[in-house]
Design a protein around this motif. Structure first.
Motif, PDB file in Angstrom:
ATOM      1  N   ARG A 165     109.258 -66.198  31.769  1.00 18.88           N
ATOM      2  CA  ARG A 165     108.739 -66.509  32.909  1.00 18.88           C
ATOM      3  C   ARG A 165     107.468 -67.429  32.692  1.00 18.88           C
ATOM      4  O   ARG A 165     106.936 -68.076  33.592  1.00 18.88           O
ATOM      5  CB  ARG A 165     108.127 -65.153  33.591  1.00 18.88           C
ATOM      6  CG  ARG A 165     109.408 -64.454  34.347  1.00 18.88           C
ATOM      7  CD  ARG A 165     108.700 -63.076  34.874  1.00 18.88           C
ATOM      8  NE  ARG A 165     107.838 -63.498  35.975  1.00 18.88           N
ATOM      9  CZ  ARG A 165     106.955 -62.681  36.666  1.00 18.88           C
ATOM     10  NH1 ARG A 165     106.917 -61.488  36.161  1.00 18.88           N
ATOM     11  NH2 ARG A 165     106.390 -63.276  37.337  1.00 18.88           N
ATOM     12  N   SER A 166     107.104 -67.572  31.212  1.00 16.43           N
ATOM     13  CA  SER A 166     105.968 -68.633  31.141  1.00 16.43           C
ATOM     14  C   SER A 166     106.464 -70.100  31.220  1.00 16.43           C
ATOM     15  O   SER A 166     105.981 -71.101  30.690  1.00 16.43           O
ATOM     16  CB  SER A 166     105.365 -68.079  29.670  1.00 16.43           C
ATOM     17  OG  SER A 166     106.199 -68.013  28.984  1.00 16.43           O
ATOM     18  N   HIS A 167     107.887 -70.240  30.963  1.00 17.69           N
ATOM     19  CA  HIS A 167     108.612 -71.513  30.921  1.00 17.69           C
ATOM     20  C   HIS A 167     108.887 -72.256  32.081  1.00 17.69           C
ATOM     21  O   HIS A 167     108.739 -71.880  33.222  1.00 17.69           O
ATOM     22  CB  HIS A 167     110.086 -71.536  30.226  1.00 17.69           C
ATOM     23  CG  HIS A 167     110.164 -70.986  28.738  1.00 17.69           C
ATOM     24  ND1 HIS A 167     110.411 -70.264  28.126  1.00 17.69           N
ATOM     25  CD2 HIS A 167     109.851 -72.156  27.799  1.00 17.69           C
ATOM     26  CE1 HIS A 167     110.285 -70.225  26.907  1.00 17.69           C
ATOM     27  NE2 HIS A 167     109.806 -71.518  26.634  1.00 17.69           N
ATOM     28  N   ARG A 186     118.522 -77.088  42.763  1.00 19.98           N
ATOM     29  CA  ARG A 186     118.380 -75.721  42.789  1.00 19.98           C
ATOM     30  C   ARG A 186     118.755 -75.200  41.522  1.00 19.98           C
ATOM     31  O   ARG A 186     119.992 -75.311  40.974  1.00 19.98           O
ATOM     32  CB  ARG A 186     119.301 -74.938  43.876  1.00 19.98           C
ATOM     33  CG  ARG A 186     119.119 -73.322  43.955  1.00 19.98           C
ATOM     34  CD  ARG A 186     119.840 -72.745  44.910  1.00 19.98           C
ATOM     35  NE  ARG A 186     121.278 -72.816  44.767  1.00 19.98           N
ATOM     36  CZ  ARG A 186     122.233 -72.735  45.717  1.00 19.98           C
ATOM     37  NH1 ARG A 186     121.706 -72.675  47.164  1.00 19.98           N
ATOM     38  NH2 ARG A 186     123.447 -72.917  45.455  1.00 19.98           N
ATOM     39  N   LEU A 187     117.879 -74.564  40.692  1.00 15.82           N
ATOM     40  CA  LEU A 187     117.853 -73.835  39.602  1.00 15.82           C
ATOM     41  C   LEU A 187     118.283 -72.282  39.961  1.00 15.82           C
ATOM     42  O   LEU A 187     117.787 -71.935  40.522  1.00 15.82           O
ATOM     43  CB  LEU A 187     116.582 -73.887  38.773  1.00 15.82           C
ATOM     44  CG  LEU A 187     116.756 -73.151  37.374  1.00 15.82           C
ATOM     45  CD1 LEU A 187     117.563 -73.636  36.285  1.00 15.82           C
ATOM     46  CD2 LEU A 187     115.213 -73.050  37.023  1.00 15.82           C
ATOM     47  N   ASN A 188     119.520 -71.987  39.036  1.00 20.54           N
ATOM     48  CA  ASN A 188     119.880 -70.782  39.228  1.00 20.54           C
ATOM     49  C   ASN A 188     120.049 -69.973  37.783  1.00 20.54           C
ATOM     50  O   ASN A 188     120.372 -70.486  36.657  1.00 20.54           O
ATOM     51  CB  ASN A 188     121.284 -70.623  39.768  1.00 20.54           C
ATOM     52  CG  ASN A 188     121.544 -71.319  40.957  1.00 20.54           C
ATOM     53  OD1 ASN A 188     121.320 -70.922  42.073  1.00 20.54           O
ATOM     54  ND2 ASN A 188     121.856 -72.724  40.951  1.00 20.54           N
ATOM     55  N   PHE A 213     110.804 -76.418  37.662  1.00 21.91           N
ATOM     56  CA  PHE A 213     110.841 -75.281  37.945  1.00 21.91           C
ATOM     57  C   PHE A 213     109.948 -74.491  37.118  1.00 21.91           C
ATOM     58  O   PHE A 213     110.352 -74.188  36.103  1.00 21.91           O
ATOM     59  CB  PHE A 213     112.493 -74.807  38.128  1.00 21.91           C
ATOM     60  CG  PHE A 213     113.576 -75.900  38.802  1.00 21.91           C
ATOM     61  CD1 PHE A 213     113.576 -75.625  39.946  1.00 21.91           C
ATOM     62  CD2 PHE A 213     114.160 -76.924  37.942  1.00 21.91           C
ATOM     63  CE1 PHE A 213     114.435 -76.461  40.569  1.00 21.91           C
ATOM     64  CE2 PHE A 213     115.008 -77.720  38.503  1.00 21.91           C
ATOM     65  CZ  PHE A 213     115.137 -77.496  40.033  1.00 21.91           C
ATOM     66  N   ASP A 214     109.155 -73.805  38.057  1.00 24.84           N
ATOM     67  CA  ASP A 214     108.167 -72.692  37.343  1.00 24.84           C
ATOM     68  C   ASP A 214     108.607 -71.600  37.419  1.00 24.84           C
ATOM     69  O   ASP A 214     108.642 -71.116  38.692  1.00 24.84           O
ATOM     70  CB  ASP A 214     106.730 -73.061  37.866  1.00 24.84           C
ATOM     71  CG  ASP A 214     105.673 -72.361  36.858  1.00 24.84           C
ATOM     72  OD1 ASP A 214     105.978 -71.623  36.241  1.00 24.84           O
ATOM     73  OD2 ASP A 214     104.391 -72.907  37.231  1.00 24.84           O
ATOM     74  N   LEU A 215     108.947 -70.726  36.247  1.00 27.72           N
ATOM     75  CA  LEU A 215     109.560 -69.656  36.387  1.00 27.72           C
ATOM     76  C   LEU A 215     108.599 -68.460  36.762  1.00 27.72           C
ATOM     77  O   LEU A 215     108.842 -67.331  37.016  1.00 27.72           O
ATOM     78  CB  LEU A 215     110.449 -69.276  35.140  1.00 27.72           C
ATOM     79  CG  LEU A 215     111.539 -70.329  34.842  1.00 27.72           C
ATOM     80  CD1 LEU A 215     112.517 -69.723  33.649  1.00 27.72           C
ATOM     81  CD2 LEU A 215     112.588 -70.357  36.050  1.00 27.72           C
TER      82      LEU A 215
END
Length: 257
Positions: A165-167, A186-188, A213-215
């Motif tokens: 999630r820090s990526h 859209r990133l999936n 896209f900030d996870l």
């Protein structure tokens, strides 16, 4: 004798051949018809070989080089990738009346719900000096009776290996549009039974685009990540041509403050 080197004998022979054809060209207007007919056939045979050399050499010498994976990477990047469609010549370079879920290359697939497809996909050669990608993809849409049209890029396993999630996942694109239209990206990311989705809109009338896209804002289960893909969603695409000159992806840890 090393490959690519020309010997003295070869150079003398090439000069003699050039002089022969120069003389033949000067005398063509007055040569006997039997001689002219023979020379014409020889010239046509030679021209086929010359045209082939010119075509292949122009393709190979044109910028950028085929296979190039060169593009700017943000500081701290731990994975970067240009899909095959923009990097290598495909065996199948074009598809007319593209069916739903039909692929161009191994990584790019078109999705739509048209009853009758009037969509064409074609890999094209980039030759502009400003282009870093060797190839682009052109999408032509005539009539469109569906409710959605999207180009899906499957990300490789390396993109999700160790994903956290820090990526931040980044997409850089160069998009040409015949007429302005809305394009959403859209990133999936599939993790277990769930799929996280992050959507951004590309600016209208802007050719060079960067989407990040900030996870951190997702509920990604880092231990169950399976795969990821990116949708390019086109709104109102009828009677339009869109050329994606490049598409590159990269991943980096978010900067901590």
């Amino acid at each position: 004798m090393g490959q690519g080197k020309t010997s003295l004998v070869q150079r003398l022979y090439q000069r003699a051949v050039a002089r022969y054809w120069a003389r033949s060209a000067r005398s063509a207007a007055t040569a006997r018809l039997a001689v002219l007919r023979q020379q014409s056939q020889k010239a046509q045979d030679l021209r086929r070989h010359l045209n082939r050399v010119i075509a292949v050499s122009q393709s190979r010498l044109a910028l950028p080089l085929i296979g190039s994976n060169s593009f700017p990477r943000p500081h701290g990047t731990d994975w970067a990738w240009r899909p095959e469609l923009w990097r290598q010549p495909l065996d199948r370079v074009g598809i007319a009346s593209v069916a739903n879920r039909e692929s161009l290359g191994a990584e790019v697939t078109l999705f739509h719900d048209c009853a009758v497809s009037e969509v064409t996909l074609r890999q094209i050669r980039n030759t502009r000096e400003a282009d870093l990608a060797p190839f682009g993809v052109s999408m032509d849409v005539l009539g469109f009776d569906g409710s959605f049209l999207s180009l899906v890029v499957d990300l490789p396993d390396e993109a999700v290996r160790g994903l956290k999630r820090s990526h931040v996942i980044r997409l850089d694109t160069i998009v040409e549009q015949e007429s302005p239209l809305e394009i959403f990206v859209r990133l999936n990311v599939k993790h277990g039974p769930n799929t996280e989705q992050v959507v951004h809109e590309l600016p209208v009338n802007q050719e060079v685009n960067t989407v990040e896209f900030d996870l951190a804002y997702t509920k990604l289960n880092e231990k169950r990540v399976e795969k990821a893909w990116v949708d390019l969603i086109f709104e109102g695409p009828e009677m339009n041509r869109v050329i994606l000159r490049d598409a590159t992806f990269s991943r980096r840890p978010r900067a901590e403050f």
